[in-house]
Design a protein around this motif. Structure first.
Motif, PDB file in Angstrom:
ATOM      1  N   LEU A 174       1.535 -12.783  -3.726  1.00 25.38           N
ATOM      2  CA  LEU A 174       1.388 -11.439  -3.171  1.00 25.38           C
ATOM      3  C   LEU A 174       0.938 -11.554  -1.728  1.00 25.38           C
ATOM      4  O   LEU A 174      -0.116 -12.136  -1.436  1.00 25.38           O
ATOM      5  CB  LEU A 174       0.362 -10.648  -3.991  1.00 25.38           C
ATOM      6  CG  LEU A 174       0.161  -9.188  -3.592  1.00 25.38           C
ATOM      7  CD1 LEU A 174       1.382  -8.371  -3.965  1.00 25.38           C
ATOM      8  CD2 LEU A 174      -1.081  -8.618  -4.270  1.00 25.38           C
ATOM      9  N   THR A 175       1.726 -11.016  -0.814  1.00 22.73           N
ATOM     10  CA  THR A 175       1.338 -11.065   0.594  1.00 22.73           C
ATOM     11  C   THR A 175       0.260 -10.037   0.874  1.00 22.73           C
ATOM     12  O   THR A 175       0.110  -9.033   0.147  1.00 22.73           O
ATOM     13  CB  THR A 175       2.542 -10.793   1.502  1.00 22.73           C
ATOM     14  OG1 THR A 175       2.970  -9.434   1.319  1.00 22.73           O
ATOM     15  CG2 THR A 175       3.702 -11.734   1.169  1.00 22.73           C
ATOM     16  N   ALA A 176      -0.477 -10.264   1.926  1.00 19.09           N
ATOM     17  CA  ALA A 176      -1.545  -9.334   2.303  1.00 19.09           C
ATOM     18  C   ALA A 176      -0.980  -7.958   2.626  1.00 19.09           C
ATOM     19  O   ALA A 176      -1.616  -6.927   2.343  1.00 19.09           O
ATOM     20  CB  ALA A 176      -2.322  -9.896   3.493  1.00 19.09           C
ATOM     21  N   GLU A 177       0.221  -7.934   3.219  1.00 19.41           N
ATOM     22  CA  GLU A 177       0.823  -6.646   3.585  1.00 19.41           C
ATOM     23  C   GLU A 177       1.149  -5.822   2.348  1.00 19.41           C
ATOM     24  O   GLU A 177       0.907  -4.605   2.314  1.00 19.41           O
ATOM     25  CB  GLU A 177       2.088  -6.872   4.411  1.00 19.41           C
ATOM     26  CG  GLU A 177       1.855  -7.484   5.783  1.00 19.41           C
ATOM     27  CD  GLU A 177       1.643  -8.985   5.745  1.00 19.41           C
ATOM     28  OE1 GLU A 177       1.344  -9.557   6.801  1.00 19.41           O
ATOM     29  OE2 GLU A 177       1.775  -9.579   4.651  1.00 19.41           O
ATOM     30  N   ILE A 178       1.707  -6.480   1.311  1.00 15.76           N
ATOM     31  CA  ILE A 178       2.035  -5.744   0.083  1.00 15.76           C
ATOM     32  C   ILE A 178       0.763  -5.348  -0.669  1.00 15.76           C
ATOM     33  O   ILE A 178       0.658  -4.242  -1.194  1.00 15.76           O
ATOM     34  CB  ILE A 178       2.955  -6.600  -0.808  1.00 15.76           C
ATOM     35  CG1 ILE A 178       4.279  -6.862  -0.099  1.00 15.76           C
ATOM     36  CG2 ILE A 178       3.205  -5.907  -2.148  1.00 15.76           C
ATOM     37  CD1 ILE A 178       5.186  -7.841  -0.829  1.00 15.76           C
ATOM     38  N   ALA A 179      -0.213  -6.240  -0.686  1.00 16.51           N
ATOM     39  CA  ALA A 179      -1.478  -5.933  -1.369  1.00 16.51           C
ATOM     40  C   ALA A 179      -2.157  -4.718  -0.766  1.00 16.51           C
ATOM     41  O   ALA A 179      -2.873  -3.987  -1.467  1.00 16.51           O
ATOM     42  CB  ALA A 179      -2.401  -7.147  -1.315  1.00 16.51           C
ATOM     43  N   ALA A 180      -1.942  -4.478   0.511  1.00 12.62           N
ATOM     44  CA  ALA A 180      -2.611  -3.369   1.185  1.00 12.62           C
ATOM     45  C   ALA A 180      -1.965  -2.016   0.905  1.00 12.62           C
ATOM     46  O   ALA A 180      -2.586  -0.975   1.126  1.00 12.62           O
ATOM     47  CB  ALA A 180      -2.635  -3.619   2.695  1.00 12.62           C
ATOM     48  N   VAL A 181      -0.714  -2.013   0.415  1.00 10.87           N
ATOM     49  CA  VAL A 181       0.001  -0.741   0.248  1.00 10.87           C
ATOM     50  C   VAL A 181      -0.731   0.220  -0.695  1.00 10.87           C
ATOM     51  O   VAL A 181      -0.900   1.401  -0.365  1.00 10.87           O
ATOM     52  CB  VAL A 181       1.448  -0.996  -0.217  1.00 10.87           C
ATOM     53  CG1 VAL A 181       2.136   0.316  -0.579  1.00 10.87           C
ATOM     54  CG2 VAL A 181       2.229  -1.709   0.880  1.00 10.87           C
ATOM     55  N   PRO A 182      -1.178  -0.202  -1.889  1.00  8.60           N
ATOM     56  CA  PRO A 182      -1.902   0.746  -2.737  1.00  8.60           C
ATOM     57  C   PRO A 182      -3.139   1.332  -2.062  1.00  8.60           C
ATOM     58  O   PRO A 182      -3.470   2.506  -2.275  1.00  8.60           O
ATOM     59  CB  PRO A 182      -2.285  -0.097  -3.961  1.00  8.60           C
ATOM     60  CG  PRO A 182      -1.234  -1.157  -4.019  1.00  8.60           C
ATOM     61  CD  PRO A 182      -0.973  -1.494  -2.589  1.00  8.60           C
ATOM     62  N   LEU A 183      -3.808   0.535  -1.239  1.00  8.88           N
ATOM     63  CA  LEU A 183      -4.999   1.040  -0.546  1.00  8.88           C
ATOM     64  C   LEU A 183      -4.610   2.132   0.452  1.00  8.88           C
ATOM     65  O   LEU A 183      -5.338   3.125   0.620  1.00  8.88           O
ATOM     66  CB  LEU A 183      -5.711  -0.107   0.179  1.00  8.88           C
ATOM     67  CG  LEU A 183      -6.069  -1.325  -0.684  1.00  8.88           C
ATOM     68  CD1 LEU A 183      -6.770  -2.379   0.154  1.00  8.88           C
ATOM     69  CD2 LEU A 183      -6.945  -0.899  -1.859  1.00  8.88           C
ATOM     70  N   LEU A 184      -3.464   1.973   1.080  1.00  6.95           N
ATOM     71  CA  LEU A 184      -3.000   2.967   2.036  1.00  6.95           C
ATOM     72  C   LEU A 184      -2.602   4.270   1.351  1.00  6.95           C
ATOM     73  O   LEU A 184      -2.581   5.332   1.993  1.00  6.95           O
ATOM     74  CB  LEU A 184      -1.812   2.423   2.832  1.00  6.95           C
ATOM     75  CG  LEU A 184      -2.079   1.183   3.696  1.00  6.95           C
ATOM     76  CD1 LEU A 184      -0.776   0.664   4.296  1.00  6.95           C
ATOM     77  CD2 LEU A 184      -3.081   1.512   4.802  1.00  6.95           C
ATOM     78  N   TYR A 219      -0.390   0.998  -7.785  1.00  7.23           N
ATOM     79  CA  TYR A 219      -0.636  -0.417  -8.054  1.00  7.23           C
ATOM     80  C   TYR A 219       0.667  -1.192  -7.907  1.00  7.23           C
ATOM     81  O   TYR A 219       1.762  -0.624  -7.976  1.00  7.23           O
ATOM     82  CB  TYR A 219      -1.246  -0.642  -9.443  1.00  7.23           C
ATOM     83  CG  TYR A 219      -0.525   0.017 -10.594  1.00  7.23           C
ATOM     84  CD1 TYR A 219       0.623  -0.545 -11.154  1.00  7.23           C
ATOM     85  CD2 TYR A 219      -1.000   1.207 -11.145  1.00  7.23           C
ATOM     86  CE1 TYR A 219       1.276   0.049 -12.219  1.00  7.23           C
ATOM     87  CE2 TYR A 219      -0.353   1.813 -12.211  1.00  7.23           C
ATOM     88  CZ  TYR A 219       0.780   1.234 -12.740  1.00  7.23           C
ATOM     89  OH  TYR A 219       1.428   1.838 -13.808  1.00  7.23           O
ATOM     90  N   VAL A 220       0.535  -2.498  -7.706  1.00  2.00           N
ATOM     91  CA  VAL A 220       1.671  -3.407  -7.654  1.00  2.00           C
ATOM     92  C   VAL A 220       1.595  -4.304  -8.887  1.00  2.00           C
ATOM     93  O   VAL A 220       0.554  -4.903  -9.164  1.00  2.00           O
ATOM     94  CB  VAL A 220       1.654  -4.272  -6.376  1.00  2.00           C
ATOM     95  CG1 VAL A 220       2.819  -5.273  -6.391  1.00  2.00           C
ATOM     96  CG2 VAL A 220       1.734  -3.396  -5.129  1.00  2.00           C
ATOM     97  N   ILE A 221       2.692  -4.389  -9.634  1.00  2.17           N
ATOM     98  CA  ILE A 221       2.744  -5.241 -10.823  1.00  2.17           C
ATOM     99  C   ILE A 221       3.841  -6.289 -10.637  1.00  2.17           C
ATOM    100  O   ILE A 221       4.759  -6.116  -9.836  1.00  2.17           O
ATOM    101  CB  ILE A 221       3.022  -4.423 -12.104  1.00  2.17           C
ATOM    102  CG1 ILE A 221       4.306  -3.592 -11.958  1.00  2.17           C
ATOM    103  CG2 ILE A 221       1.838  -3.559 -12.473  1.00  2.17           C
ATOM    104  CD1 ILE A 221       4.698  -2.846 -13.218  1.00  2.17           C
ATOM    105  N   ASP A 222       3.714  -7.384 -11.415  1.00  4.29           N
ATOM    106  CA  ASP A 222       4.787  -8.364 -11.431  1.00  4.29           C
ATOM    107  C   ASP A 222       5.649  -8.142 -12.667  1.00  4.29           C
ATOM    108  O   ASP A 222       5.505  -7.128 -13.370  1.00  4.29           O
ATOM    109  CB  ASP A 222       4.234  -9.787 -11.350  1.00  4.29           C
ATOM    110  CG  ASP A 222       3.480 -10.214 -12.611  1.00  4.29           C
ATOM    111  OD1 ASP A 222       3.450  -9.455 -13.612  1.00  4.29           O
ATOM    112  OD2 ASP A 222       2.918 -11.334 -12.610  1.00  4.29           O
TER     113      ASP A 222
END
Length: 266
Positions: free
Chosen positions: A107-117, A124-127
């Motif tokens: 998980l890249t930092a950019e994708i991890a930040a999307v739910p916070l935004l 949430y992001v799931i696999d």
């Protein structure tokens, strides 16, 4: 190989489950009073699909045989499979491209930040196995105890079936859970031999009597968006619309976003 043997056994069980749900009357055959099993007999299905009864029996028994695409299509037509069930049949028969056992995607930092935004909308992001890789506080509030397991990543499927509060939060828990389990089976069928799905299915069987009851039905379903009636802690029943987006360049990762809807609530 064990993975191939498991896939053939799954194919046989899937065919049997679908054969048993078709009545003779539905396909224009006379009904007889005495039948040892529900649905069509093997010989009847083979006749309708235009194949040898012995060959079909071998297929349902999980033997190492190959059948043509035309025969698989005829079986799908006779069994009245929905498109996603037809696709599942082809994968189990080894006629679809093999997905193999993919490495877990980082998980890249950019994708991890999307739910916070997206706060205050639950996101949430799931696999591919429904491990929750990133989520915001609104998702934690909506799905309490989602991230309480210390020894493994939070997982939405485990939350639905193994977290006691899930039945309180998900107003329509039973149909929601049945659909989710059908999607897990579909994904597991697309990744035969993948230990991640084997662990997930084993955990669900260990902890959920509903999974032990529903898994033998061999239901399959594709992931989709829609509406859910949820009961957030401290609030009444609220209808949420939810949408899933695949992350570009990361086919196993999905962003799920919830928003309160003007749909009916009680």
């Amino acid at each position: 190989m064990a993975g191939t043997q498991d896939r053939r056994a799954e194919l046989g069980a899937f065919l049997r489950s679908r054969r048993e749900r078709i009545t003779p009357r539905e396909v224009g055959l006379p009904s007889t009073r005495r039948r040892r099993t529900p649905g069509l007999r093997r010989e009847e299905l083979a006749l309708l699909a235009g194949m040898s009864a012995t060959w079909y029996t071998y297929l349902e028994q999980g033997r190492d045989i190959r059948v043509s695409d035309q025969v698989l299509d005829a079986l799908a037509d006779t069994l009245r499979l929905a498109p996603h069930e037809h696709d599942h049949l082809l994968r189990l028969a080894g006629r679809a491209p093999k997905a193999g056992t993919p490495e877990p995607e980082s998980l890249t930092a950019e994708i991890a930040a999307v739910p916070l935004l997206l706060q205050p909308h639950p996101a949430y992001v799931i696999d591919g196995t429904y491990d929750v890789l990133s989520h915001n506080q609104a998702a934690e509030d909506l799905f309490p105890h989602l991230s309480t397991a210390a020894d493994r990543p939070p997982n939405f499927v485990r939350w639905v079936f193994l977290e006691p509060m899930a039945k309180e939060v998900l107003v329509d828990w039973e149909p929601e859970a049945q659909g989710l389990l059908a999607r897990v089976r579909t994904l597991a069928g697309a990744h035969p031999g993948d230990p991640r799905y084997a662990r997930l299915v084993a955990d669900l069987h260990d902890g959920s009597p509903e999974v032990r009851s529903w898994w033998p039905r061999f239901d399959v379903e594709q992931r989709r968006g829609g509406h859910k009636r949820l009961r957030p802690p401290g609030r009444g029943v609220t209808t949420y619309a939810y949408t899933a987006f695949h992350v570009a360049g990361h086919p196993e990762q999905t962003l799920v976003i919830y928003a309160e809807s003007e749909g009916p609530s009680t």
